[in-house]
Design a protein around this motif. Structure first.
Motif, short mmCIF file in Angstrom:
data_model
loop_
_atom_site.label_atom_id
_atom_site.label_comp_id
_atom_site.label_asym_id
_atom_site.label_seq_id
_atom_site.Cartn_x
_atom_site.Cartn_y
_atom_site.Cartn_z
N UNK A 146 3.03 5.37 -0.81
CA UNK A 146 3.92 4.44 -1.51
C UNK A 146 5.20 5.15 -1.89
N UNK A 147 6.27 4.38 -1.96
CA UNK A 147 7.53 5.00 -2.30
C UNK A 147 8.55 4.04 -2.85
N UNK A 148 9.56 4.65 -3.44
CA UNK A 148 10.73 3.93 -3.93
C UNK A 148 11.95 4.61 -3.34
N UNK A 149 12.74 3.86 -2.60
CA UNK A 149 14.00 4.37 -2.07
C UNK A 149 15.04 4.18 -3.17
N UNK A 150 15.60 5.28 -3.61
CA UNK A 150 16.54 5.30 -4.73
C UNK A 150 17.86 5.85 -4.21
N UNK B 189 23.56 10.25 -3.60
CA UNK B 189 22.24 10.85 -3.78
C UNK B 189 21.17 9.89 -3.28
N UNK B 190 20.41 10.34 -2.31
CA UNK B 190 19.32 9.54 -1.76
C UNK B 190 18.01 10.24 -2.08
N UNK B 191 17.20 9.58 -2.88
CA UNK B 191 15.91 10.14 -3.27
C UNK B 191 14.81 9.21 -2.80
N UNK B 192 13.80 9.79 -2.19
CA UNK B 192 12.59 9.04 -1.88
C UNK B 192 11.53 9.50 -2.87
N UNK B 193 11.30 8.69 -3.91
CA UNK B 193 10.20 8.95 -4.82
C UNK B 193 8.95 8.48 -4.09
N UNK B 194 7.93 9.34 -4.06
CA UNK B 194 6.75 8.93 -3.30
C UNK B 194 5.48 9.51 -3.88
N UNK B 195 4.38 8.91 -3.49
CA UNK B 195 3.05 9.37 -3.89
C UNK B 195 2.08 8.98 -2.79
N UNK B 196 1.04 9.79 -2.67
CA UNK B 196 0.00 9.57 -1.66
C UNK B 196 -1.36 9.45 -2.33
N UNK B 197 -2.23 8.73 -1.71
CA UNK B 197 -3.66 8.79 -2.02
C UNK B 197 -4.33 9.25 -0.73
N UNK B 198 -5.24 10.20 -0.86
CA UNK B 198 -5.81 10.88 0.30
C UNK B 198 -7.33 10.85 0.27
N UNK B 199 -7.91 11.28 1.37
CA UNK B 199 -9.37 11.33 1.49
C UNK B 199 -9.94 12.67 1.04
N UNK B 200 -9.13 13.49 0.41
CA UNK B 200 -9.55 14.80 -0.07
C UNK B 200 -8.34 15.62 -0.45
#
Length: 191
Positions: free
Chosen positions: A25-29, A2-13
């Motif tokens: 940003x992310x965590x490769x799990x 199982x390969x999960x990319x936990x991720x989150x973004x910060x955006x300009x809108x």
């Protein structure tokens, strides 16, 4: 595996078709273990509309995001160099599951648009189409006591799952993805 990319973004809108990403940003799990984490701060797409309210939520200014040392394309190349360590975009059976908090409705469209803006029309070569969304898992988990939660933000869900938070760090993509991963494993424990 199982390969999960936990991720989150910060955006300009909030609109993926006109706003851009400034933090990814992310965590490769892999099989429940963190093998790498990353925090890419980049200047957004030069054509992106910048909403000052969105920047305030993330705790950054226009000057800060304009001073980031890498542009959008370099940020994309950095991400691809990380992804390619763990999956082969040429192998249809080797992809990441994307996982975030409310990513189906927000982050996934931004990430797909980011790939397209960087000239990569093969988003599906890296990621399975059906991403995992912790907000959906939490909705099922709190089905019978949803009314007890004042809202359904990441911080509220995390606290209800007894995850300790630093409220000052919320809306930093790397911090949020760390909390999202903790929520995921509270809701879907590895056996």
């Amino acid at each position: 595996m199982a390969k999960i990319l936990f991720y989150d973004l910060e955006t300009t809108g909030t609109m993926y078709w006109k706003n851009g990403i400034h933090q990814l940003s992310g965590i490769v799990d892999i099989d429940g273990k963190t093998v790498e984490s990353f925090d890419i701060k980049m200047q957004p797409n030069p054509k992106a509309v910048i909403d000052d309210k969105a920047l305030r939520i993330a705790g950054v200014s226009r000057e800060q995001i304009e001073s980031y040392g890498m542009g959008m394309v370099q940020g994309y190349k950095t991400l691809i160099s990380i992804l390619s360590k763990y999956v082969s975009k040429f192998d249809k059976s080797d992809k990441f599951h994307l996982c975030g908090f409310n990513n189906r409705g927000f982050d996934d469209p931004f990430l797909r648009a980011f790939f397209t803006q960087c000239g990569d029309n093969y988003f599906g070569s890296w990621f399975w189409a059906n991403s995992l969304d912790v907000i959906v898992l939490a909705s099922q988990h709190f089905l019978s006591n949803r009314a007890e939660l004042v809202d359904f933000k990441l911080s509220t869900v995390a606290e209800k799952l007894n995850i300790k938070l630093s409220h000052e760090k919320l809306h930093d993509a790397l911090y949020d993805v760390t909390i999202t991963r903790q929520c995921y494993y509270e809701l879907c424990p590895v056996s």
